[in-house]
Design a protein around this motif. Structure first.
Motif, PDB file in Angstrom:
ATOM      1  N   SER A 294       9.418   1.332  -6.805  1.00  0.00           N
ATOM      2  CA  SER A 294       7.992   1.069  -6.644  1.00  0.00           C
ATOM      3  C   SER A 294       7.354   0.730  -7.992  1.00  0.00           C
ATOM      4  O   SER A 294       7.629   1.391  -8.999  1.00  0.00           O
ATOM      5  N   PRO A 295       6.493  -0.297  -8.048  1.00  0.00           N
ATOM      6  CA  PRO A 295       5.816  -0.610  -9.313  1.00  0.00           C
ATOM      7  C   PRO A 295       5.064   0.583  -9.896  1.00  0.00           C
ATOM      8  O   PRO A 295       4.981   0.720 -11.124  1.00  0.00           O
ATOM      9  N   SER A 296       4.547   1.458  -9.040  1.00  0.00           N
ATOM     10  CA  SER A 296       3.839   2.644  -9.522  1.00  0.00           C
ATOM     11  C   SER A 296       4.755   3.581 -10.290  1.00  0.00           C
ATOM     12  O   SER A 296       4.313   4.293 -11.203  1.00  0.00           O
TER      13      SER A 296
ATOM     14  N   ARG B  74       3.110   4.919 -13.965  1.00  0.00           N
ATOM     15  CA  ARG B  74       1.743   5.301 -13.600  1.00  0.00           C
ATOM     16  C   ARG B  74       1.746   6.598 -12.783  1.00  0.00           C
ATOM     17  O   ARG B  74       0.826   7.408 -12.878  1.00  0.00           O
ATOM     18  N   PHE B  75       2.784   6.762 -11.959  1.00  0.00           N
ATOM     19  CA  PHE B  75       2.952   7.973 -11.160  1.00  0.00           C
ATOM     20  C   PHE B  75       4.380   8.473 -11.324  1.00  0.00           C
ATOM     21  O   PHE B  75       5.274   7.738 -11.761  1.00  0.00           O
TER      22      PHE B  75
ATOM     23  N   TRP C  10       0.809  -1.218   0.000  1.00  0.00           N
ATOM     24  CA  TRP C  10       0.000   0.000   0.000  1.00  0.00           C
ATOM     25  C   TRP C  10       0.841   1.267   0.000  1.00  0.00           C
ATOM     26  O   TRP C  10       0.555   2.207  -0.741  1.00  0.00           O
ATOM     27  N   THR C  11       1.895   1.318   0.839  1.00  0.00           N
ATOM     28  CA  THR C  11       2.659   2.559   0.938  1.00  0.00           C
ATOM     29  C   THR C  11       3.586   2.772  -0.250  1.00  0.00           C
ATOM     30  O   THR C  11       4.204   3.833  -0.370  1.00  0.00           O
ATOM     31  N   SER C  12       3.704   1.781  -1.139  1.00  0.00           N
ATOM     32  CA  SER C  12       4.488   1.971  -2.364  1.00  0.00           C
ATOM     33  C   SER C  12       3.670   2.651  -3.452  1.00  0.00           C
ATOM     34  O   SER C  12       4.215   2.986  -4.507  1.00  0.00           O
ATOM     35  N   ARG C  13       2.387   2.830  -3.195  1.00  0.00           N
ATOM     36  CA  ARG C  13       1.484   3.478  -4.150  1.00  0.00           C
ATOM     37  C   ARG C  13       1.208   4.902  -3.679  1.00  0.00           C
ATOM     38  O   ARG C  13       0.609   5.119  -2.614  1.00  0.00           O
ATOM     39  N   PRO C  14       1.667   5.909  -4.429  1.00  0.00           N
ATOM     40  CA  PRO C  14       1.530   7.298  -3.965  1.00  0.00           C
ATOM     41  C   PRO C  14       0.118   7.687  -3.561  1.00  0.00           C
ATOM     42  O   PRO C  14      -0.069   8.398  -2.570  1.00  0.00           O
TER      43      PRO C  14
END
Length: 272
Positions: A176-178, A183-184, A148-152
């Motif tokens: 981070s994958p995001s 994606r970010f 969860w915290t890896s997703r901004p």
């Protein structure tokens, strides 16, 4: 912001060696990680910790609770209650050693969030934050390399809904994958709450649970520029695990600070 304070982790149990190393390097402090096996089990052990921390003076000390597989939002209600009690005890311990800042995690040591409850996590983070505030602590949530915290967008929600401060780990963020999937952008981790980021963990990237140091300013300049624009982020931890890696990263960071915040032409950092 002013020139940040630079710190190293407590990478050795030899406290005299740690103090000597930090002072020789001209560092400002030590970021003290508390793991499950390090937590005092008796008043005598707690007193020993107080003495060890006091021995580091004149270095400033901030705290980092690296409690793997202990989650406030565990789907098992009893495990979640036990985690809350444990974290509250850590807050009390940090207050007893005159600490003012404590960094925690959500999902540390796990490989899935399927056994975590989002709402329970937020509820218990809020409860823990209230406890920390009563003790005079600023409780900070760190972004991890996954979960969860890896997703901004989720990191932002967790900080906003719990009222916590933030610790921005630039080595986690870049893998981070995001971010890897575009994606970010990296700044999306901090732009919604620029005035709530108090600490930074500085190294190049995390790979297979290893923290790699940067080889050159160009590896981290974009991310360090982000940190420089955060008004309250005055604590940069060179989060490496040995003296040589801390020294090389310190050289890179000081070069960045000395040349006008890395504004020279630079290449795009690799995350592979």
């Amino acid at each position: 912001m002013n020139t940040p304070k630079l710190a190293c982790p407590n990478f050795t149990k030899d406290r005299e060696r740690l103090r000597r190393f930090a002072l020789e390097c001209g560092l400002d402090g030590v970021d003290w990680s508390l793991r499950l096996e390090d937590l005092p089990q008796s008043p005598r052990e707690a007193s020993r910790l107080v003495r060890e921390v006091a021995h580091l003076k004149p270095l400033e000390v901030r705290y980092h609770a690296a409690l793997a597989n202990v989650d406030l939002g565990d789907e098992d209600a009893e495990k979640a209650r036990e985690a809350l009690r444990l974290f509250e005890n850590v807050c009390l311990l940090v207050s007893k050693v005159s600490g003012e800042s404590l960094t925690i995690h959500v999902g540390l040591g796990r490989h899935t969030t399927e056994d975590l409850s989002w709402e329970r996590t937020l509820e218990n983070l809020s409860i823990l934050n209230a406890t920390a505030m009563k003790l005079g602590l600023r409780l900070c949530l760190e972004n991890l390399a996954w979960g969860w915290t890896s997703r901004p967008e989720l990191f932002e929600k967790m900080l906003r809904r719990s009222g916590l401060w933030g610790t921005f780990d630039i080595g986690h963020a870049v893998v981070s994958p995001s971010i890897v999937t575009n994606r970010f952008d990296l700044e999306d981790f901090v732009s919604p709450h620029r005035k709530r980021i108090l600490n930074a963990h500085v190294y190049h990237r995390e790979r297979l649970d290893r923290h790699d140091p940067p080889d050159a300013v160009e590896d981290v300049a974009d991310r360090l520029n982000l940190l420089r624009n955060l008004p309250l982020c005055d604590w940069w931890v060179l989060e490496l695990r040995d003296e040589a890696a801390v020294r090389s990263t310190l050289h890179v960071v000081r070069s960045f600070l000395a040349d006008g915040c890395g504004n020279k032409k630079r290449r795009t950092p690799s995350v592979l």
